[in-house]
Design a protein around this motif. Structure first.
Motif, mmCIF file in Angstrom:
data_model
loop_
_atom_site.group_PDB
_atom_site.id
_atom_site.type_symbol
_atom_site.label_atom_id
_atom_site.label_comp_id
_atom_site.label_asym_id
_atom_site.label_seq_id
_atom_site.Cartn_x
_atom_site.Cartn_y
_atom_site.Cartn_z
ATOM 1 N N VAL A 66 0.761 -1.306 0.088
ATOM 2 C CA VAL A 66 -0.089 -0.094 -0.008
ATOM 3 C C VAL A 66 0.920 1.303 0.134
ATOM 4 O O VAL A 66 1.703 1.269 0.914
ATOM 5 N N VAL A 67 0.622 2.213 -0.864
ATOM 6 C CA VAL A 67 1.109 3.534 -0.863
ATOM 7 C C VAL A 67 0.038 4.337 -0.885
ATOM 8 O O VAL A 67 -1.015 4.673 -1.710
ATOM 9 N N LEU A 68 0.147 5.364 0.284
ATOM 10 C CA LEU A 68 -0.782 6.432 0.389
ATOM 11 C C LEU A 68 -0.204 7.721 0.172
ATOM 12 O O LEU A 68 0.904 8.191 1.069
ATOM 13 N N ALA A 69 -0.404 8.881 -0.584
ATOM 14 C CA ALA A 69 0.278 9.794 -0.496
ATOM 15 C C ALA A 69 -0.697 11.153 -0.820
ATOM 16 O O ALA A 69 -1.907 11.155 -1.175
ATOM 17 N N GLY A 70 -0.230 12.163 -0.035
ATOM 18 C CA GLY A 70 -0.997 13.613 -0.078
ATOM 19 C C GLY A 70 -2.168 13.465 0.939
ATOM 20 O O GLY A 70 -3.321 14.034 0.526
#
Length: 291
Positions: free
Chosen positions: A201-205
């Motif tokens: 999982v990548v969560l950005a902003g």
């Protein structure tokens, strides 16, 4: 001549050729129609990734997908000043074979194919929505700018049609606190909870609601997750939610914070406490606040 192997078994055998050995797969489809039907789905699992650095490949890719559109979809694009070239009906519905979807790669391929058309984002959003609703085996999903899909309710569609994602990257989630951004967080929480076993999982902003997203990951994927990355996220949240994180992600191999703020050493200890695997944390742009 009757095929010696059922198509399903032949497909499983050809999977061992390797995802990047496209030349062998392309040659194999010429053996016979039986082999062709078994191998074409393998060739079209991640075409945007294979052609991302291949200009000629990207120019050939988009017309194939345009030929797969329904007549009403073609009319919609034409009515919005995006003319569709005439083409013969495709031999296969290539759209249904996609398993790796990256909306940035889709837009890039469209831009390469039609640089002068200012409505290329319109086609990109149509194709992305079509992939989500018609690809039965989507495994990896990268949404580069979630904000641009606010009106299409894309998160609800993903939640409805897909429960077996392994990789989920979502960027530019919230920019400021508003009802719209809160709805995006709620939608993303529901999406995360709907999946069976996320591995990456990548969560950005995320400038609002990172605590809700973290707790949803802990509630459903504490054992399956191997990689978690946060980019440009605000960890200044109220409450003691980080205590709940302690020792939760038991099989985590990579934990990466990039450009985040509001972190402190106590919070980071909660993330790594009790973990058996060695965790790599990138501190290069992390602003650590006082404990």
């Amino acid at each position: 001549m009757t095929p010696t192997l059922p198509q399903e078994i032949l497909t499983e055998v050809m999977k061992h050729v390797g995802e990047n050995d496209l030349m062998t797969l392309q040659r194999s489809i010429l053996v016979c129609r039986h082999w062709c039907r078994a191998i074409v789905p393998l060739l079209w699992r991640k075409p945007f990734h294979h052609t991302h650095r291949n200009t000629a490949g990207k120019r050939k890719l988009i017309p194939v997908y345009l030929a797969c559109l329904k007549e009403e979809e073609k009319k919609y694009l034409t009515a919005n000043d995006f003319p569709i070239p005439n083409s013969k009906p495709p031999l296969f519905n290539y759209i249904t074979y996609l398993q790796w979807l990256n909306d940035f790669y889709v837009l890039d391929a469209i831009s390469t194919w039609s640089r002068k058309n200012r409505k290329r984002r319109l086609l990109s959003q149509l194709l992305v929505n079509k992939f989500i609703t018609e690809c039965p085996k989507l495994r990896s999903l990268h949404i580069h700018t979630l904000q641009q899909y606010r009106e299409s309710d894309i998160l609800s569609k993903i939640t409805l049609y897909h429960t077996t994602l392994e990789v989920l990257h979502v960027k530019e989630i919230t920019r400021f606190v508003s009802e719209t951004e809160n709805d995006l967080i709620v939608g993303l929480v529901n999406l995360i909870k709907s999946q069976r076993a996320l591995k990456e999982v990548v969560l950005a902003g995320v400038l609002n609601g990172i605590d809700k997203l973290v707790l949803s990951l802990r509630a459903k994927h504490s054992r399956s997750l191997k990689k978690i990355k946060f980019e440009d996220c605000d960890f200044r949240v109220k409450g003691e939610i980080w205590d709940l994180v302690s020792g939760s992600f038991v099989n985590l191999e990579l934990l990466n914070f990039y450009g985040c703020y509001g972190l402190n050493t106590s919070t980071l200890k909660m993330w790594t406490k009790g973990l058996k695997a060695q965790i790599h944390i990138d501190f290069s742009t992390v602003e650590l606040s006082a404990t």
